[in-house]
Design a protein around this motif. Sequence first.
Motif, PDB file in Angstrom:
ATOM      1  N   ARG A   1       0.823  -1.197   0.000  1.00  0.00           N
ATOM      2  CA  ARG A   1       0.000   0.000   0.000  1.00  0.00           C
ATOM      3  C   ARG A   1       0.865   1.258   0.000  1.00  0.00           C
ATOM      4  NH1 ARG A   1      -4.045   0.060   4.578  1.00  0.00           N
ATOM      5  NH2 ARG A   1      -4.155  -2.114   4.062  1.00  0.00           N
ATOM      6  N   GLU A   2       1.950   1.190   0.741  1.00  0.00           N
ATOM      7  CA  GLU A   2       2.849   2.323   0.797  1.00  0.00           C
ATOM      8  C   GLU A   2       3.383   2.654  -0.595  1.00  0.00           C
ATOM      9  OE1 GLU A   2       6.838   2.745   3.127  1.00  0.00           O
ATOM     10  OE2 GLU A   2       5.170   2.439   4.508  1.00  0.00           O
ATOM     11  N   SER A   3       3.815   1.635  -1.321  1.00  0.00           N
ATOM     12  CA  SER A   3       4.387   1.883  -2.637  1.00  0.00           C
ATOM     13  C   SER A   3       3.304   2.343  -3.613  1.00  0.00           C
ATOM     14  CB  SER A   3       5.098   0.644  -3.169  1.00  0.00           C
ATOM     15  OG  SER A   3       4.184  -0.404  -3.332  1.00  0.00           O
ATOM     16  N   SER A   4       2.082   1.824  -3.499  1.00  0.00           N
ATOM     17  CA  SER A   4       1.041   2.250  -4.438  1.00  0.00           C
ATOM     18  C   SER A   4       0.547   3.650  -4.106  1.00  0.00           C
ATOM     19  CB  SER A   4      -0.121   1.259  -4.473  1.00  0.00           C
ATOM     20  OG  SER A   4      -0.761   1.206  -3.235  1.00  0.00           O
ATOM     21  N   SER A   5       0.592   4.052  -2.834  1.00  0.00           N
ATOM     22  CA  SER A   5       0.146   5.402  -2.509  1.00  0.00           C
ATOM     23  C   SER A   5       1.194   6.425  -2.951  1.00  0.00           C
ATOM     24  CB  SER A   5      -0.153   5.552  -1.017  1.00  0.00           C
ATOM     25  OG  SER A   5       1.020   5.650  -0.266  1.00  0.00           O
ATOM     26  N   ILE A   6       2.450   6.033  -2.964  1.00  0.00           N
ATOM     27  CA  ILE A   6       3.489   6.927  -3.484  1.00  0.00           C
ATOM     28  C   ILE A   6       3.245   7.168  -4.971  1.00  0.00           C
ATOM     29  CG2 ILE A   6       5.958   7.106  -4.041  1.00  0.00           C
ATOM     30  CD1 ILE A   6       6.440   5.632  -1.333  1.00  0.00           C
ATOM     31  N   MET A   7       2.926   6.092  -5.689  1.00  0.00           N
ATOM     32  CA  MET A   7       2.650   6.231  -7.111  1.00  0.00           C
ATOM     33  C   MET A   7       1.457   7.143  -7.350  1.00  0.00           C
ATOM     34  SD  MET A   7       3.378   2.659  -9.052  1.00  0.00           S
ATOM     35  CE  MET A   7       2.490   1.603  -7.959  1.00  0.00           C
ATOM     36  N   GLU A   8       0.445   7.019  -6.499  1.00  0.00           N
ATOM     37  CA  GLU A   8      -0.744   7.845  -6.650  1.00  0.00           C
ATOM     38  C   GLU A   8      -0.418   9.312  -6.431  1.00  0.00           C
ATOM     39  OE1 GLU A   8      -4.675   7.045  -4.420  1.00  0.00           O
ATOM     40  OE2 GLU A   8      -4.120   5.235  -5.518  1.00  0.00           O
ATOM     41  N   ASN A   9       0.399   9.574  -5.434  1.00  0.00           N
ATOM     42  CA  ASN A   9       0.796  10.949  -5.165  1.00  0.00           C
ATOM     43  C   ASN A   9       1.531  11.553  -6.354  1.00  0.00           C
ATOM     44  OD1 ASN A   9      -0.289  11.063  -2.651  1.00  0.00           O
ATOM     45  ND2 ASN A   9       1.591  10.510  -1.580  1.00  0.00           N
TER      46      ASN A   9
ATOM     47  N   ARG B   1       1.204  10.731  -9.423  1.00  0.00           N
ATOM     48  CA  ARG B   1       0.254  10.968 -10.494  1.00  0.00           C
ATOM     49  C   ARG B   1      -0.504  12.267 -10.240  1.00  0.00           C
ATOM     50  NH1 ARG B   1      -3.969   6.627 -10.712  1.00  0.00           N
ATOM     51  NH2 ARG B   1      -4.972   8.104  -9.352  1.00  0.00           N
ATOM     52  N   ASP B   2      -0.867  12.517  -8.982  1.00  0.00           N
ATOM     53  CA  ASP B   2      -1.585  13.744  -8.647  1.00  0.00           C
ATOM     54  C   ASP B   2      -0.764  14.980  -8.943  1.00  0.00           C
ATOM     55  OD1 ASP B   2      -3.800  12.468  -7.933  1.00  0.00           O
ATOM     56  OD2 ASP B   2      -3.607  12.725  -5.775  1.00  0.00           O
ATOM     57  N   ILE B   3       0.502  14.898  -8.660  1.00  0.00           N
ATOM     58  CA  ILE B   3       1.371  16.041  -8.898  1.00  0.00           C
ATOM     59  C   ILE B   3       1.448  16.330 -10.407  1.00  0.00           C
ATOM     60  CG2 ILE B   3       3.768  16.862  -8.758  1.00  0.00           C
ATOM     61  CD1 ILE B   3       3.882  15.175  -6.095  1.00  0.00           C
ATOM     62  N   GLY B   4       1.381  15.279 -11.187  1.00  0.00           N
ATOM     63  CA  GLY B   4       1.477  15.421 -12.636  1.00  0.00           C
ATOM     64  C   GLY B   4       0.309  16.170 -13.265  1.00  0.00           C
ATOM     65  N   GLY B   5      -0.835  16.177 -12.661  1.00  0.00           N
ATOM     66  CA  GLY B   5      -1.977  16.878 -13.246  1.00  0.00           C
ATOM     67  C   GLY B   5      -3.165  16.844 -12.314  1.00  0.00           C
ATOM     68  N   GLU B   6      -4.349  17.087 -12.799  1.00  0.00           N
ATOM     69  CA  GLU B   6      -5.584  16.943 -12.033  1.00  0.00           C
ATOM     70  C   GLU B   6      -5.741  17.954 -10.903  1.00  0.00           C
ATOM     71  OE1 GLU B   6      -7.995  14.650 -12.787  1.00  0.00           O
ATOM     72  OE2 GLU B   6      -6.812  13.867 -14.444  1.00  0.00           O
ATOM     73  N   ILE B   7      -4.690  18.631 -10.542  1.00  0.00           N
ATOM     74  CA  ILE B   7      -4.778  19.498  -9.368  1.00  0.00           C
ATOM     75  C   ILE B   7      -5.720  20.671  -9.623  1.00  0.00           C
ATOM     76  CG2 ILE B   7      -3.481  21.070  -7.857  1.00  0.00           C
ATOM     77  CD1 ILE B   7      -1.082  19.144  -8.279  1.00  0.00           C
ATOM     78  N   SER B   8      -5.651  21.249 -10.820  1.00  0.00           N
ATOM     79  CA  SER B   8      -6.441  22.444 -11.122  1.00  0.00           C
ATOM     80  C   SER B   8      -7.933  22.201 -10.914  1.00  0.00           C
ATOM     81  CB  SER B   8      -6.173  22.895 -12.562  1.00  0.00           C
ATOM     82  OG  SER B   8      -6.469  21.829 -13.442  1.00  0.00           O
ATOM     83  N   SER B   9      -8.423  21.008 -11.244  1.00  0.00           N
ATOM     84  CA  SER B   9      -9.852  20.762 -11.115  1.00  0.00           C
ATOM     85  C   SER B   9     -10.292  20.777  -9.654  1.00  0.00           C
ATOM     86  CB  SER B   9     -10.228  19.449 -11.782  1.00  0.00           C
ATOM     87  OG  SER B   9      -9.652  18.379 -11.092  1.00  0.00           O
ATOM     88  N   TYR B  10      -9.429  20.385  -8.757  1.00  0.00           N
ATOM     89  CA  TYR B  10      -9.771  20.380  -7.335  1.00  0.00           C
ATOM     90  C   TYR B  10      -9.928  21.795  -6.804  1.00  0.00           C
ATOM     91  CZ  TYR B  10      -9.092  15.409  -6.659  1.00  0.00           C
ATOM     92  OH  TYR B  10      -9.223  14.065  -6.695  1.00  0.00           O
ATOM     93  N   ALA B  11      -9.128  22.691  -7.321  1.00  0.00           N
ATOM     94  CA  ALA B  11      -9.143  24.061  -6.822  1.00  0.00           C
ATOM     95  C   ALA B  11     -10.526  24.677  -6.947  1.00  0.00           C
ATOM     96  CB  ALA B  11      -8.122  24.902  -7.580  1.00  0.00           C
TER      97      ALA B  11
END
Length: 136
Positions: A32-40, A42-52
């Motif tokens: 889980r630790e390694s998969s949550s790092i991957m998820e993080n 991915r989040d940094i790579g994009g998708e952030i603007s829509s959350y704002a």
Amino acid sequence: MKSETLSKKELDKFKNLLTTKYNALLEELRYRESSSIMENQRDIGGEISSYANHPAEAATDYANLSMNLNLAERETKYLTQLEEALDRIKQGTFGVCKICKKVIPLERLEVVPTTTKCVDCKNEEKSKEGNTAQHI
Ligand SMILES: [Zn+2]
């Protein structure tokens, strides 16, 4: 010589059980630790603007995150309990109630191998807790 403890055969059985649980949980936490790092990442790579634009969504995300953290905390705690139980097997104190020093019945140990207290002592503790933690 006192025989107020479990037999070698029983201890071996619990040792195997606890080791299996321990390794499985450790594996899962690592995964889980390694998969949550991957998820993080991915989040940094994009998708952030829509959350704002959607503070509510961000809040939900935060709630999920803290729920996961609580879960991880519980699992880490369980991992420690398994470790301690294995330690008690090594030291020969496994299966003995730490309060009244009586042998904990096998049926209970099979259900909760990490326990350090017999049912009587556990219930007594719980009833004390119940008195202080009423009305949630
Ligand atoms: Zn007891």
